[in-house]
Design a protein around this motif. Sequence first.
Motif, PDB file in Angstrom:
ATOM      1  N   HIS A 257      29.666 -28.737-107.366  1.00  0.00           N
ATOM      2  CA  HIS A 257      29.740 -30.071-107.950  1.00  0.00           C
ATOM      3  C   HIS A 257      28.403 -30.575-108.482  1.00  0.00           C
ATOM      4  CE1 HIS A 257      33.758 -30.261-106.248  1.00  0.00           C
ATOM      5  NE2 HIS A 257      33.252 -29.983-105.055  1.00  0.00           N
ATOM      6  N   THR A 258      27.312 -29.868-108.191  1.00  0.00           N
ATOM      7  CA  THR A 258      25.993 -30.304-108.637  1.00  0.00           C
ATOM      8  C   THR A 258      25.255 -29.145-109.299  1.00  0.00           C
ATOM      9  OG1 THR A 258      24.970 -29.785-106.507  1.00  0.00           O
ATOM     10  CG2 THR A 258      25.817 -32.036-106.824  1.00  0.00           C
ATOM     11  N   ARG A 259      24.393 -29.493-110.219  1.00  0.00           N
ATOM     12  CA  ARG A 259      23.597 -28.480-110.896  1.00  0.00           C
ATOM     13  C   ARG A 259      22.353 -28.156-110.076  1.00  0.00           C
ATOM     14  NH1 ARG A 259      22.031 -30.343-116.604  1.00  0.00           N
ATOM     15  NH2 ARG A 259      21.843 -32.401-115.623  1.00  0.00           N
ATOM     16  N   PRO A 260      21.834 -26.930-110.176  1.00  0.00           N
ATOM     17  CA  PRO A 260      20.572 -26.621-109.491  1.00  0.00           C
ATOM     18  C   PRO A 260      19.437 -27.452-110.079  1.00  0.00           C
ATOM     19  CG  PRO A 260      21.196 -24.835-110.972  1.00  0.00           C
ATOM     20  CD  PRO A 260      22.368 -25.770-110.915  1.00  0.00           C
ATOM     21  N   MET A 261      18.408 -27.713-109.266  1.00  0.00           N
ATOM     22  CA  MET A 261      17.277 -28.511-109.708  1.00  0.00           C
ATOM     23  C   MET A 261      15.978 -27.742-109.483  1.00  0.00           C
ATOM     24  SD  MET A 261      18.327 -32.325-108.355  1.00  0.00           S
ATOM     25  CE  MET A 261      17.071 -33.137-109.360  1.00  0.00           C
ATOM     26  N   ILE A 262      15.106 -27.785-110.469  1.00  0.00           N
ATOM     27  CA  ILE A 262      13.777 -27.196-110.376  1.00  0.00           C
ATOM     28  C   ILE A 262      12.773 -28.344-110.313  1.00  0.00           C
ATOM     29  CG2 ILE A 262      12.151 -25.575-111.436  1.00  0.00           C
ATOM     30  CD1 ILE A 262      14.778 -24.324-110.613  1.00  0.00           C
ATOM     31  N   ALA A 263      11.658 -28.129-109.635  1.00  0.00           N
ATOM     32  CA  ALA A 263      10.694 -29.205-109.470  1.00  0.00           C
ATOM     33  C   ALA A 263       9.272 -28.705-109.678  1.00  0.00           C
ATOM     34  CB  ALA A 263      10.831 -29.839-108.086  1.00  0.00           C
ATOM     35  N   ILE A 264       8.365 -29.631-109.972  1.00  0.00           N
ATOM     36  CA  ILE A 264       6.926 -29.376-109.949  1.00  0.00           C
ATOM     37  C   ILE A 264       6.333 -30.342-108.936  1.00  0.00           C
ATOM     38  CG2 ILE A 264       6.734 -28.468-112.287  1.00  0.00           C
ATOM     39  CD1 ILE A 264       5.891 -31.224-113.247  1.00  0.00           C
ATOM     40  N   ARG A 265       5.216 -29.953-108.311  1.00  0.00           N
ATOM     41  CA  ARG A 265       4.652 -30.797-107.270  1.00  0.00           C
ATOM     42  C   ARG A 265       3.163 -30.524-107.124  1.00  0.00           C
ATOM     43  NH1 ARG A 265       7.348 -27.725-102.026  1.00  0.00           N
ATOM     44  NH2 ARG A 265       6.322 -25.702-102.378  1.00  0.00           N
ATOM     45  N   SER A 266       2.512 -31.452-106.427  1.00  0.00           N
ATOM     46  CA  SER A 266       1.118 -31.283-106.021  1.00  0.00           C
ATOM     47  C   SER A 266       0.863 -32.204-104.842  1.00  0.00           C
ATOM     48  CB  SER A 266       0.159 -31.624-107.165  1.00  0.00           C
ATOM     49  OG  SER A 266      -1.193 -31.561-106.711  1.00  0.00           O
ATOM     50  N   GLN A 267       0.064 -31.740-103.882  1.00  0.00           N
ATOM     51  CA  GLN A 267      -0.334 -32.559-102.735  1.00  0.00           C
ATOM     52  C   GLN A 267      -1.850 -32.745-102.703  1.00  0.00           C
ATOM     53  OE1 GLN A 267       1.779 -30.278 -99.626  1.00  0.00           O
ATOM     54  NE2 GLN A 267       3.080 -32.080 -99.356  1.00  0.00           N
ATOM     55  N   ARG A 268      -2.483 -32.526-103.846  1.00  0.00           N
ATOM     56  CA  ARG A 268      -3.932 -32.723-103.929  1.00  0.00           C
ATOM     57  C   ARG A 268      -4.246 -34.193-104.240  1.00  0.00           C
ATOM     58  NH1 ARG A 268      -3.021 -27.611-106.146  1.00  0.00           N
ATOM     59  NH2 ARG A 268      -2.617 -28.502-108.215  1.00  0.00           N
ATOM     60  N   ARG A 269      -5.220 -34.727-103.553  1.00  0.00           N
ATOM     61  CA  ARG A 269      -5.590 -36.129-103.754  1.00  0.00           C
ATOM     62  C   ARG A 269      -6.050 -36.377-105.190  1.00  0.00           C
ATOM     63  NH1 ARG A 269     -10.067 -39.651-100.286  1.00  0.00           N
ATOM     64  NH2 ARG A 269      -9.988 -41.524-101.650  1.00  0.00           N
ATOM     65  N   ALA A 270      -6.840 -35.446-105.727  1.00  0.00           N
ATOM     66  CA  ALA A 270      -7.348 -35.623-107.091  1.00  0.00           C
ATOM     67  C   ALA A 270      -6.204 -35.680-108.098  1.00  0.00           C
ATOM     68  CB  ALA A 270      -8.303 -34.486-107.440  1.00  0.00           C
ATOM     69  N   THR A 271      -5.172 -34.866-107.891  1.00  0.00           N
ATOM     70  CA  THR A 271      -4.009 -34.884-108.786  1.00  0.00           C
ATOM     71  C   THR A 271      -3.261 -36.198-108.668  1.00  0.00           C
ATOM     72  OG1 THR A 271      -3.760 -32.476-108.662  1.00  0.00           O
ATOM     73  CG2 THR A 271      -1.833 -33.739-109.338  1.00  0.00           C
ATOM     74  N   TYR A 272      -3.054 -36.644-107.433  1.00  0.00           N
ATOM     75  CA  TYR A 272      -2.375 -37.921-107.211  1.00  0.00           C
ATOM     76  C   TYR A 272      -3.098 -39.061-107.928  1.00  0.00           C
ATOM     77  CZ  TYR A 272      -1.395 -42.270-104.754  1.00  0.00           C
ATOM     78  OH  TYR A 272      -1.111 -43.578-104.455  1.00  0.00           O
ATOM     79  N   GLU A 273      -4.401 -39.128-107.764  1.00  0.00           N
ATOM     80  CA  GLU A 273      -5.174 -40.217-108.365  1.00  0.00           C
ATOM     81  C   GLU A 273      -5.183 -40.122-109.881  1.00  0.00           C
ATOM     82  OE1 GLU A 273      -8.945 -39.946-106.413  1.00  0.00           O
ATOM     83  OE2 GLU A 273      -8.273 -41.107-104.650  1.00  0.00           O
ATOM     84  N   ARG A 274      -5.263 -38.909-110.411  1.00  0.00           N
ATOM     85  CA  ARG A 274      -5.268 -38.735-111.865  1.00  0.00           C
ATOM     86  C   ARG A 274      -3.928 -39.138-112.467  1.00  0.00           C
ATOM     87  NH1 ARG A 274      -5.880 -39.266-116.399  1.00  0.00           N
ATOM     88  NH2 ARG A 274      -6.441 -37.736-117.997  1.00  0.00           N
ATOM     89  N   ILE A 275      -2.816 -38.768-111.837  1.00  0.00           N
ATOM     90  CA  ILE A 275      -1.492 -39.133-112.356  1.00  0.00           C
ATOM     91  C   ILE A 275      -1.282 -40.641-112.252  1.00  0.00           C
ATOM     92  CG2 ILE A 275       0.996 -38.920-111.965  1.00  0.00           C
ATOM     93  CD1 ILE A 275       0.537 -36.021-111.189  1.00  0.00           C
ATOM     94  N   ARG A 276      -1.713 -41.228-111.139  1.00  0.00           N
ATOM     95  CA  ARG A 276      -1.574 -42.668-110.989  1.00  0.00           C
ATOM     96  C   ARG A 276      -2.336 -43.409-112.084  1.00  0.00           C
ATOM     97  NH1 ARG A 276      -2.807 -46.074-105.417  1.00  0.00           N
ATOM     98  NH2 ARG A 276      -2.027 -48.083-106.185  1.00  0.00           N
ATOM     99  N   GLU A 277      -3.519 -42.927-112.404  1.00  0.00           N
ATOM    100  CA  GLU A 277      -4.303 -43.514-113.489  1.00  0.00           C
ATOM    101  C   GLU A 277      -3.617 -43.296-114.835  1.00  0.00           C
ATOM    102  OE1 GLU A 277      -8.467 -42.403-115.785  1.00  0.00           O
ATOM    103  OE2 GLU A 277      -8.266 -41.909-113.666  1.00  0.00           O
ATOM    104  N   LEU A 278      -3.032 -42.123-114.992  1.00  0.00           N
ATOM    105  CA  LEU A 278      -2.407 -41.747-116.262  1.00  0.00           C
ATOM    106  C   LEU A 278      -1.220 -42.640-116.608  1.00  0.00           C
ATOM    107  CD1 LEU A 278      -2.583 -39.348-118.401  1.00  0.00           C
ATOM    108  CD2 LEU A 278      -0.690 -38.351-117.127  1.00  0.00           C
ATOM    109  N   ILE A 279      -0.399 -42.996-115.600  1.00  0.00           N
ATOM    110  CA  ILE A 279       0.837 -43.740-115.878  1.00  0.00           C
ATOM    111  C   ILE A 279       0.675 -45.249-115.689  1.00  0.00           C
ATOM    112  CG2 ILE A 279       2.228 -41.727-115.232  1.00  0.00           C
ATOM    113  CD1 ILE A 279       2.954 -43.217-112.639  1.00  0.00           C
ATOM    114  N   ALA A 280      -0.569 -45.720-115.578  1.00  0.00           N
ATOM    115  CA  ALA A 280      -0.796 -47.163-115.508  1.00  0.00           C
ATOM    116  C   ALA A 280      -0.366 -47.803-116.826  1.00  0.00           C
ATOM    117  CB  ALA A 280      -2.271 -47.444-115.231  1.00  0.00           C
ATOM    118  N   TRP A 281       0.154 -49.037-116.763  1.00  0.00           N
ATOM    119  CA  TRP A 281       0.612 -49.700-117.980  1.00  0.00           C
ATOM    120  C   TRP A 281      -0.576 -50.016-118.887  1.00  0.00           C
ATOM    121  CZ3 TRP A 281       5.354 -48.734-118.443  1.00  0.00           C
ATOM    122  CH2 TRP A 281       6.282 -48.900-117.410  1.00  0.00           C
TER     123      TRP A 281
END
Length: 413
Positions: A257-281
């Motif tokens: 009943h559901t399609r398979p899902m693929i994901a990307i991830r990171s648990q690095r602090r530098a990546t988290y902070e860079r993405i948060r900065e990137l998607i700021a309005w």
Amino acid sequence: MSNLRWPLATDAGDEQELFPQGIRVVGKGEYRGLEFLEVDSKTIINEVPGPPRFGFQYTINAYRGCSHRCSYCLTGDTPVLMSDLSVRPISVLRRGDLVIGTALRGDTRTYAISRVLDQWRSIRRAYRISTASGHSIVASPDHRFLSNRGWKHVTGSMAGPNQRPYLTTRNSLRGLGPSVAGPKGGADYRIGYLTGMIRGDGNLGEYEYELPGRSSNRVYRFRLALADVEALDRSHLYLHELGIQTDRFVFSQGSDHTRPMIAIRSQRRATYERIRELIAWPSDPSEEWRRGFLGGIFDAEVSGHGRETIRIANRDEALVHRILAELRYFGFDAVVDRADGEARSVRFRGGLREAVRFIQLTDPAIPRKRLIAGAAVKTSADLRITAIEDLGIDVPMFDITTETGDFIADGVV
């Protein structure tokens, strides 16, 4: 080239073909009693096979083009609607490309995916056909358009050798209306796309947990899981181009009943902070950022393309208001659907024409959401003909033949 076949006068029920070699694709022309076959041929001069039953030994395959003879019909920069709703100049199309044509289903004409069979060019007299919507298209006098009174040539007469149905200012054309140029695909578009995608469907956060006898530990996490791999691949590529590395993994195997899902991830602090900065309005977003944002939120939050109406589902009030503002920036008639006082989705109206305009403006990644095949050919744009002008010059023009026998040129059939 076309291969004409007809019954032999001396052989009841038999027929002779002049050019038997090549791969043939059977199709029907518009002239009673003739069958048209598409063949691969290296020469237009052909030897008649067998004994001289026709009184001549050689023949010229003199017919080329679509069966209504609209050869060399449009200027090379005319945008043609592709199967994914993007547009390409007719001059760059080649055999095998997939475009949008039309097909009759009973009494209803619908849009259909159509393969390009051939493309060529020549020099032809130029006529400009202008419509009340403010756009125009340059074509040869022989080209035909679908109007409110059926198929009509650009020029013709009521009597004489050039007698045929022809366009006048009393006619209106059929189609979606003028095409829209797509995004340029630069850095602003990429950042906008990632903002829409991650805010709509991503998981970005930090949290702390404690272990007995140890100090607290802070964890940073970014994850984006999608069933549509095309949007995931684009997001992964855009992040990589911005210097952000992520790991790819299987998020869910799927079920009946559901399609398979693929994901990307990171648990690095530098990546988290860079993405948060990137998607700021952004305080003053560029038009390319706006296009990218709407393309990303469309891929993230639209479960399916309803052709006539698009709903972008989300309950985050701040995100809903942002979506609404960006849609209205591009002139879409957008409203918020609510239930029990809470936002549930953003919906914009205007029918198929506005849905196609949105796809062309924003260029989302998921192919299944970019389909109009099967939708009825309706015209909401003002395509009344306001002028048909002889430009007085001969210019290079291009023509294509397709499986359906037609195509969409700058929004008209």
